[in-house]
Design an enzyme around this catalytic site. Structure first.
Site, PDB file in Angstrom:
ATOM      1  N   THR A 113       0.818  -1.226   0.000  1.00 22.44           N
ATOM      2  CA  THR A 113       0.000   0.000   0.000  1.00 22.44           C
ATOM      3  C   THR A 113       0.847   1.269   0.000  1.00 22.44           C
ATOM      4  O   THR A 113       0.573   2.212  -0.730  1.00 22.44           O
ATOM      5  CB  THR A 113      -0.900  -0.001   1.268  1.00 22.44           C
ATOM      6  OG1 THR A 113      -1.595  -1.244   1.320  1.00 22.44           O
ATOM      7  CG2 THR A 113      -1.893   1.136   1.256  1.00 22.44           C
ATOM      8  N   ARG A 127       3.244   0.234  -7.412  1.00 16.43           N
ATOM      9  CA  ARG A 127       3.200   1.240  -6.350  1.00 16.43           C
ATOM     10  C   ARG A 127       4.584   1.744  -5.935  1.00 16.43           C
ATOM     11  O   ARG A 127       4.689   2.770  -5.256  1.00 16.43           O
ATOM     12  CB  ARG A 127       2.436   0.685  -5.147  1.00 16.43           C
ATOM     13  CG  ARG A 127       0.933   0.656  -5.422  1.00 16.43           C
ATOM     14  CD  ARG A 127       0.198  -0.129  -4.389  1.00 16.43           C
ATOM     15  NE  ARG A 127      -1.225   0.175  -4.379  1.00 16.43           N
ATOM     16  CZ  ARG A 127      -2.069  -0.367  -3.524  1.00 16.43           C
ATOM     17  NH1 ARG A 127      -1.651  -1.230  -2.620  1.00 16.43           N
ATOM     18  NH2 ARG A 127      -3.343  -0.037  -3.576  1.00 16.43           N
ATOM     19  N   HIS A 152      -5.679   1.084  -7.297  1.00 18.57           N
ATOM     20  CA  HIS A 152      -6.391   0.285  -6.307  1.00 18.57           C
ATOM     21  C   HIS A 152      -6.496  -1.132  -6.853  1.00 18.57           C
ATOM     22  O   HIS A 152      -6.685  -1.317  -8.055  1.00 18.57           O
ATOM     23  CB  HIS A 152      -7.804   0.839  -6.086  1.00 18.57           C
ATOM     24  CG  HIS A 152      -8.711  -0.151  -5.422  1.00 18.57           C
ATOM     25  ND1 HIS A 152      -8.714  -0.332  -4.056  1.00 18.57           N
ATOM     26  CD2 HIS A 152      -9.591  -1.042  -5.933  1.00 18.57           C
ATOM     27  CE1 HIS A 152      -9.585  -1.291  -3.763  1.00 18.57           C
ATOM     28  NE2 HIS A 152     -10.129  -1.748  -4.886  1.00 18.57           N
TER      29      HIS A 152
HETATM   30  P1  GTP Z   1      -6.314  -0.092  -2.120  1.00 20.50           P
HETATM   31  O1  GTP Z   1      -5.948  -1.050  -3.211  1.00 20.50           O
HETATM   32  O2  GTP Z   1      -6.292   1.368  -2.580  1.00 20.50           O
HETATM   33  O3  GTP Z   1      -7.598  -0.460  -1.427  1.00 20.50           O
HETATM   34  O4  GTP Z   1      -5.154  -0.166  -1.055  1.00 20.50           O
HETATM   35  P2  GTP Z   1      -4.848  -1.341  -0.025  1.00 20.50           P
HETATM   36  O5  GTP Z   1      -5.866  -2.432  -0.124  1.00 20.50           O
HETATM   37  O6  GTP Z   1      -3.430  -1.723  -0.234  1.00 20.50           O
HETATM   38  O7  GTP Z   1      -5.000  -0.585   1.340  1.00 20.50           O
HETATM   39  P3  GTP Z   1      -6.330  -0.280   2.165  1.00 20.50           P
HETATM   40  O8  GTP Z   1      -7.525  -0.850   1.524  1.00 20.50           O
HETATM   41  O9  GTP Z   1      -6.053  -0.611   3.590  1.00 20.50           O
HETATM   42  O10 GTP Z   1      -6.390   1.314   2.072  1.00 20.50           O
HETATM   43  C1  GTP Z   1      -7.037   1.987   1.018  1.00 20.50           C
HETATM   44  C2  GTP Z   1      -6.269   3.270   0.735  1.00 20.50           C
HETATM   45  O11 GTP Z   1      -6.269   4.071   1.923  1.00 20.50           O
HETATM   46  C3  GTP Z   1      -4.799   3.044   0.407  1.00 20.50           C
HETATM   47  O12 GTP Z   1      -4.596   2.862  -0.986  1.00 20.50           O
HETATM   48  C4  GTP Z   1      -4.162   4.321   0.882  1.00 20.50           C
HETATM   49  O13 GTP Z   1      -4.261   5.349  -0.122  1.00 20.50           O
HETATM   50  C5  GTP Z   1      -5.019   4.714   2.070  1.00 20.50           C
HETATM   51  N1  GTP Z   1      -4.411   4.243   3.319  1.00 20.50           N
HETATM   52  C6  GTP Z   1      -4.511   3.020   3.884  1.00 20.50           C
HETATM   53  N2  GTP Z   1      -3.814   2.943   5.036  1.00 20.50           N
HETATM   54  C7  GTP Z   1      -3.280   4.168   5.200  1.00 20.50           C
HETATM   55  C8  GTP Z   1      -2.462   4.738   6.234  1.00 20.50           C
HETATM   56  O14 GTP Z   1      -2.089   4.096   7.214  1.00 20.50           O
HETATM   57  N3  GTP Z   1      -2.094   6.035   6.068  1.00 20.50           N
HETATM   58  C9  GTP Z   1      -2.492   6.791   5.012  1.00 20.50           C
HETATM   59  N4  GTP Z   1      -2.082   8.048   4.928  1.00 20.50           N
HETATM   60  N5  GTP Z   1      -3.269   6.278   4.027  1.00 20.50           N
HETATM   61  C10 GTP Z   1      -3.659   5.000   4.135  1.00 20.50           C
HETATM   62 MG    MG Z   2      -7.951  -2.052  -0.092  1.00 21.75          MG
END
Ligand code: GTP
Ligand code: MG
Length: 252
Positions: A113, A127, A152
């Site tokens: 992420t 990424r 995403h």
């Molecule tokens: P997605 O594919 O975008 O869903 O990302 P992910 O599945 O790897 O992560 P997650 O679903 O937990 O989070 C969705 C989005 O929220 C991420 O792509 C980040 O942009 C944001 N995000 C998640 N965790 C954090 C964090 O700890 N800090 C910040 N600043 N942004 C976060």
């Molecule tokens: Mg996610």
């Protein structure tokens, strides 16, 4: 163990969003190429260009509501962070990929992420080309950060189902690749300023028409709503996809 491996190899759909930072940096071609059938064995099931409404953004990231980075995350996916003065450039490309083990395959290519972590642990991942943007208050103090991570990718098959049904209507997806149950609506549903209604009034927008092919889970939610009962998914999650590219956000 063998059963687990077989499960992991099942035919799946997964959602990819090419986010506003990727579009601004002109990385679309690179991302599509990384995810191409030659690299992944996965095929396109659906694709569209979406001007992301607040309703859709908030439903997509509902699990993060209340977290310190939430507001910045919503502004990011709506394109407001990258195009503050150019609303007409705010868009994402939403794609459904299909194939065996689609979810894990795309996640692996997407990488961790946080782009800093992606650079350290998965240098070739998409990424790894992203960035972490510090968010400061008016006095210049660091209050949060935004992860501009370019794409995403659904994390699990269950998440993929929720997300694909949030961004796509059944007829957006070609019939042979539609794996979630559908049914035909038997009533019209309209959106008025007061909310959802089944009777037309001037100024109402038709969200779902009788005879239209819709997700069965949407119909179930609408049926419960009609009976005044709690719905398993929010009404905003039901209607957001039917309003894609109909809502402008001029005031935002
Ligand atoms: P997605 O594919 O975008 O869903 O990302 P992910 O599945 O790897 O992560 P997650 O679903 O937990 O989070 C969705 C989005 O929220 C991420 O792509 C980040 O942009 C944001 N995000 C998640 N965790 C954090 C964090 O700890 N800090 C910040 N600043 N942004 C976060
Ligand atoms: Mg996610």
């Amino acid at each position: 163990m063998q059963a687990q491996n077989q499960d992991a190899q099942e035919f799946q759909l997964t959602l990819v969003l090419i986010k506003p930072d990727a579009l601004k940096l002109s990385l679309t071609g690179y991302i599509l190429s990384q995810l191409s059938e030659t690299h992944t064995g996965l095929r396109f099931a659906a694709a569209k260009i979406v001007h992301v409404s607040r309703r859709l953004a908030e439903q997509h990231y509902a699990e993060h509501r209340g977290k310190p980075f939430y507001t910045h995350l919503i502004n990011y996916i709506m394109g407001k962070s990258h195009y503050p003065d150019l609303p007409h450039r705010r868009r994402v490309i939403a794609i459904v990929y299909s194939g065996y083990d689609a979810v894990n395959t795309v996640r692996r290519i997407a990488g961790p992420t946080n782009p800093h972590e992606a650079r350290e642990k998965a240098p070739g991942s998409i990424r790894a080309l992203g960035t972490v943007v510090p968010i400061k208050d008016a006095e210049g103090r660091l209050i949060s950060e935004r992860l501009d991570n370019l794409i995403h990718a659904s994390a699990t098959p269950e998440e993929a189902e929720r997300e694909i049904k949030l961004w796509f209507t059944p007829t957006d997806i070609m019939p042979f690749m539609r794996i979630y149950p559908t049914d035909y609506a038997q009533e019209h549903y309209y959106l008025s300023e007061e909310g959802l209604t089944t009777s037309w009034r001037p100024g109402c927008y038709c969200v779902v028409a009788a005879g239209e092919l819709v997700w069965k889970s949407d119909l179930e939610a609408l049926r419960l709503w009609r009976q005044g009962k709690p719905t398993p998914i929010s009404l905003d999650a039901v209607i957001a996809k039917y309003l894609i590219n109909t809502e402008q956000t001029p005031a935002e």
